[in-house]
Design a protein around this motif. Sequence first.
Motif, PDB file in Angstrom:
ATOM      1  N   LEU A 344       0.835  -1.214   0.000  1.00 43.60           N
ATOM      2  CA  LEU A 344       0.000   0.000   0.000  1.00 43.60           C
ATOM      3  C   LEU A 344       0.870   1.265   0.000  1.00 43.60           C
ATOM      4  O   LEU A 344       0.519   2.274  -0.630  1.00 43.60           O
ATOM      5  CB  LEU A 344      -0.929  -0.013   1.213  1.00 43.60           C
ATOM      6  CG  LEU A 344      -2.037  -1.093   1.173  1.00 43.60           C
ATOM      7  CD1 LEU A 344      -2.754  -1.167   2.508  1.00 43.60           C
ATOM      8  CD2 LEU A 344      -3.025  -0.778   0.051  1.00 43.60           C
ATOM      9  N   ARG A 345       2.049   1.239   0.710  1.00 44.80           N
ATOM     10  CA  ARG A 345       2.939   2.402   0.685  1.00 44.80           C
ATOM     11  C   ARG A 345       3.443   2.638  -0.737  1.00 44.80           C
ATOM     12  O   ARG A 345       3.550   3.784  -1.203  1.00 44.80           O
ATOM     13  CB  ARG A 345       4.126   2.157   1.631  1.00 44.80           C
ATOM     14  CG  ARG A 345       3.770   2.212   3.110  1.00 44.80           C
ATOM     15  CD  ARG A 345       5.039   2.227   3.981  1.00 44.80           C
ATOM     16  NE  ARG A 345       4.719   2.020   5.380  1.00 44.80           N
ATOM     17  CZ  ARG A 345       4.776   0.852   5.984  1.00 44.80           C
ATOM     18  NH1 ARG A 345       5.166  -0.219   5.305  1.00 44.80           N
ATOM     19  NH2 ARG A 345       4.467   0.741   7.265  1.00 44.80           N
ATOM     20  N   THR A 349       2.924   6.012  -2.958  1.00 50.12           N
ATOM     21  CA  THR A 349       4.029   6.755  -3.584  1.00 50.12           C
ATOM     22  C   THR A 349       3.781   6.941  -5.069  1.00 50.12           C
ATOM     23  O   THR A 349       4.050   8.003  -5.643  1.00 50.12           O
ATOM     24  CB  THR A 349       5.343   6.001  -3.359  1.00 50.12           C
ATOM     25  OG1 THR A 349       5.548   5.832  -1.944  1.00 50.12           O
ATOM     26  CG2 THR A 349       6.519   6.748  -3.940  1.00 50.12           C
ATOM     27  N   ALA A 350       3.252   5.897  -5.715  1.00 45.50           N
ATOM     28  CA  ALA A 350       2.971   5.993  -7.155  1.00 45.50           C
ATOM     29  C   ALA A 350       1.897   7.037  -7.433  1.00 45.50           C
ATOM     30  O   ALA A 350       1.943   7.758  -8.441  1.00 45.50           O
ATOM     31  CB  ALA A 350       2.534   4.632  -7.684  1.00 45.50           C
ATOM     32  N   ALA A 396      -6.792   8.521   0.283  1.00 44.61           N
ATOM     33  CA  ALA A 396      -7.427   8.311   1.586  1.00 44.61           C
ATOM     34  C   ALA A 396      -7.718   6.821   1.821  1.00 44.61           C
ATOM     35  O   ALA A 396      -7.505   6.293   2.915  1.00 44.61           O
ATOM     36  CB  ALA A 396      -8.720   9.135   1.667  1.00 44.61           C
ATOM     37  N   ARG A 397      -8.220   6.146   0.756  1.00 45.29           N
ATOM     38  CA  ARG A 397      -8.525   4.718   0.914  1.00 45.29           C
ATOM     39  C   ARG A 397      -7.252   3.917   1.179  1.00 45.29           C
ATOM     40  O   ARG A 397      -7.218   3.027   2.035  1.00 45.29           O
ATOM     41  CB  ARG A 397      -9.221   4.180  -0.340  1.00 45.29           C
ATOM     42  CG  ARG A 397     -10.682   4.610  -0.461  1.00 45.29           C
ATOM     43  CD  ARG A 397     -11.437   3.687  -1.397  1.00 45.29           C
ATOM     44  NE  ARG A 397     -10.816   3.600  -2.709  1.00 45.29           N
ATOM     45  CZ  ARG A 397     -11.077   4.412  -3.726  1.00 45.29           C
ATOM     46  NH1 ARG A 397     -11.954   5.391  -3.568  1.00 45.29           N
ATOM     47  NH2 ARG A 397     -10.468   4.250  -4.893  1.00 45.29           N
ATOM     48  N   ASP A 401      -6.411   1.720   4.533  1.00 49.65           N
ATOM     49  CA  ASP A 401      -6.091   0.289   4.462  1.00 49.65           C
ATOM     50  C   ASP A 401      -4.713   0.020   5.044  1.00 49.65           C
ATOM     51  O   ASP A 401      -4.493  -1.001   5.719  1.00 49.65           O
ATOM     52  CB  ASP A 401      -6.138  -0.189   3.006  1.00 49.65           C
ATOM     53  CG  ASP A 401      -7.553  -0.173   2.451  1.00 49.65           C
ATOM     54  OD1 ASP A 401      -8.508  -0.105   3.255  1.00 49.65           O
ATOM     55  OD2 ASP A 401      -7.705  -0.229   1.204  1.00 49.65           O
ATOM     56  N   GLY A 402      -3.738   0.922   4.803  1.00 43.70           N
ATOM     57  CA  GLY A 402      -2.392   0.725   5.332  1.00 43.70           C
ATOM     58  C   GLY A 402      -2.374   0.782   6.842  1.00 43.70           C
ATOM     59  O   GLY A 402      -1.724  -0.042   7.499  1.00 43.70           O
TER      60      GLY A 402
END
Length: 692
Positions: A344-345, A349-350, A396-397, A401-402
């Motif tokens: 998720l990180r 970043t993408a 935000a999603r 989730d992260g």
Amino acid sequence: MKRIDLERLTLRNFKGIKEFNVLADGRDVDIYGDNATGKTTIFDGFLWLLFGKDSENRTEQKFEIKELNSVGKVLQHKLEHEIEGSLLVDGSRRIFRRVYAEKWTKKRGAPVESFEGHTTTYYVDGVPLSMREFQGEVDSIINEELFRLLTSPSYFNEVLKKEDRRKVLLEVSGDLTDEEVLHSNKELAGLPTILAGREMEAHKKVITARSAAINKEIKELPVRISEVQRQMPDVAELDEELLKEDIALLRSRIESREAEVSRILSGGEVSVKEKRLREVEAEQIDIKSRLQSSVLNKVAEKRNAVNLKHSKLDQHRRSIEDMQQRIKQNERLAAGRHKEAERLRADFTALKEEVFEHHHDASCPTCGQNLPEEQIKAAHEKAEADFNLHLADRKARINADGKAAVAEAEKFEQEVKRLQIDIDELNNTLATLQAEISGAESELAELRAGVKDPAADPEYAGKIAEATRLQQEIVTLRQSSQSAAAGVREEIGRLRLEVEDMERDLAKFDGVQRGQQRVAELEQQERSLAGEYERLQHELFLCEEFTRTKVNLLDAKINSKFKLARFRLFEEQVNGGLKEVCDTLYKGVPYEGGLNNAARINVGLDIINTLGEHYGFSAPIFIDNAEGVTKLVKTEGQMIQLIVPPSFEKLPDDVQAHLVSIHGSHENAERNWIKRNSTLRVETDQQIQEAI
């Protein structure tokens, strides 16, 4: 009477016939053709049209509709095999049509069509119908079984089973009630009581089965009696009363000798010493119990305490193993959630690197003119706002989730730490328990070592010495009396052997008595079976007499309905019994036992006439092999004769010119007759008379 006439029958591609028309117009028709040219096929086609079966009552799955080549292969595929018939039902025209065709389908991607089976379509008066509707229309005119009875002279005698023929005859003539038969013969008065509500045939089967069983038993009884007599013992040289007296005398002598042995062996001094030996042994047990009981109780208590500690130790070990399994599971789950958080990180970043790009067409899609600058700018700003809003929502999603993944991983890791603390505590407890168990087992070993050996006690040792001395003294006393008792025992053995021999001889009289009793039982059984067999034979005679009486009453009633045909419903057996049959006779000759073809056809027509009159129907009658009949019985129904002529040349030229084959002109027809043997010709009575 309801009348059905054939007006027209058309066959197309049916069993080798390309196309053939029978234009009957309700009149009698003669169809000429050599053997194997398709005359019977016309009758097959007529029946298949109405009922889907040929003249032998076979369905289209069991006879071949398509034309075959010399090796039995279908000659030509993708043909429609069709029969169309026009019937006059009491003067009203009804047109029936049945079409049988192959079903070919080209599947997607396949280079050629594939065969998928067959289809049958049905038409009545030109209207397509389902099979059920078509059959309903046919059944509304006439029943299939009745139609076959009225259209084929051979159907009644060659296709119907014996039971069905009897049923038809009794239906035509009217059956007789059992009361009528019983009333006509006074000898049958007791038959209703014998039957007791059971059907006649069922009772005859019971009688036959029981009689056979009785016969078998009666044949076996003399053998069984002889076997019993052979097994009876021989007592000719024995006297039963004398044997009983001798046995009683010997038993009395054995009892007196046994009492003498008891007196010898039960000397007074031996009894006193045996009593003192039992007292000494009891005293030994008391001393041993007094010396050991207190220490053994302590050993038992300590052993129970050690076992309890071992049980707790096993329980703690199992708890540790369970916790270690949970730790491994939580570690796997925590690693999975950390891996998800890393993914998720990377996704977050993408998203940061995504840049808004917008290309808006400056021309109007309708007229093609350039749009105002303000409208272009507004569209650009709206697109940029939508892009930023969508980007923020995705971030935000991913962020939520992260955080959830990290929180779950931390929860699993906290659980691992807690379980590890519990395991450490349990390990400390295990060490303590292990030490306690070691100490308890040492104490148990010391207690066991403290159990006293009673042999070291002076009092216990004295009792052992006394018991040994008493045993030796008893043995010495008994040895002196054994030699005296041995001679008496030997005499007792001889006496007992004599008694056993006499008892075996005496038992022979019991065997003789049982054998005689068994022989008497078997002889009584033989007499009872003979009486039962005689009664059953009388019942069978009454049943057959009932049948004879009924046959005599029915024969005249049935045969009066027919002009030529006569019927034999029962056949007298060699043993006097009756066998149920249904044979058709003509002048005493059975239909299936030497009756010629002409007589068979006329007898069949006679039966059709009677059945048609009874049921109130007339239908087209197909007469195969009609060339062998010089004079046919007249019928109410339309007659269609299938004839093999000697040759076409023997018919008048005008008739030959009029009767054109389906294969072409008369010249072609004659050539087909000579070369191919496959010509069919049709004529009506009126046409033949006009031609001649």
